[in-house]
Enzyme design. Sequence first.
Site, short mmCIF file in Angstrom:
data_model
loop_
_atom_site.label_atom_id
_atom_site.label_comp_id
_atom_site.label_asym_id
_atom_site.label_seq_id
_atom_site.Cartn_x
_atom_site.Cartn_y
_atom_site.Cartn_z
CB VAL A 131 -1.02 0.05 1.18
CG1 VAL A 131 -1.96 -1.15 1.16
CG2 VAL A 131 -0.32 0.18 2.52
CG ASP A 132 1.15 3.50 -3.06
OD1 ASP A 132 2.22 2.88 -2.92
OD2 ASP A 132 0.43 3.42 -4.09
#
Length: 302
Positions: free
Chosen positions: A21-22
């Site tokens: 995830v970012d």
Amino acid sequence: LPDPPCGLLTADSARSLVDSVDAFLFDCDGVIWKGDKLIEGVSQTMELLRKLGKKLVFVTNNSRKSRRQYSKKFRSLGLEVTEDEIFTSSFAAAMFLKLNNFPPEKKVYVVGEDGILEELKLAGFECFGGPEDGKKNIKLEADFYFEHDKSVGAVVVGLDQYFNYYKMQYARICISENPGCLFIATNRDPSGHMTSGQEWPGAGTMVAAVSCSVQKEPIVVGKPSSFLMDFLLKSFNLETSRMCMVGDRLDTDILFGHNTGCKTLLVLSGCTALPELLDASNKIHPDLYTTSVYDLVGLLQN
Ligand code: PLP
Ligand code: CA
């Protein structure tokens, strides 16, 4: 801990979650704080995730404050969070009207508190009601006729500690008698931490009262509705498949994550206890669960 239909956060799953995830979307009450008390290890967790280059966003269903007021609350708890990283259900109500081209000559009646009034005004809408109408009483005499403003084009209902019969009637009469009047709910949480040590009736209580009186369902703009996500995605260059929603409520946070295509992490530091997660009647399953966000620090650093 037993094995529910979702995984316990471990060193391996924490590492692969962070790698995949970012951005982390954090629910606030039950994850970051409980009422006005900071949950242990939040600041260390935020520091670590920021160091790893993750975008942090905060999404709360509590409509009592505006984004500006929430950034003050974060600061008072020693957390550096800017207004544009905060998404509240009060802001969502204002943005819903904006996105739907609510006519500027129409007014908004508010069953709720200052956060909703402030966000509506910031978005350029004329609004009234709020705490002020908490002081109003009506006399139910036989010849009494309740007058209302025919230019009200939307009623927004959120948590309202000044809720009374006057407001219920004002909301009811606008929604049922003003043609096309919108009925918007900030959220439907049944209860919330109005104080640190106890839960109190949530916005869902006021929404249910108004909804019952007009026999209509509201448009819900807070979690689990995906409406807020549109704004989030416009504000930041993010993809939902590379985001993780972290929350303590199954029917708002985890469902919001599911509705928008985010990964989901349930923390047990808030209103959901393990037996509820494991109960066979529970149909909402996070991808992962753990005790609190602080576990990320221990698991990622070992
Ligand atoms: N609404 C009210 C009035 C609350 O007090 C709370 C929690 O304190 C909530 C909603 C839920 O907020 P969150 O989405 O941050 O858990
Ligand atoms: Ca919560």
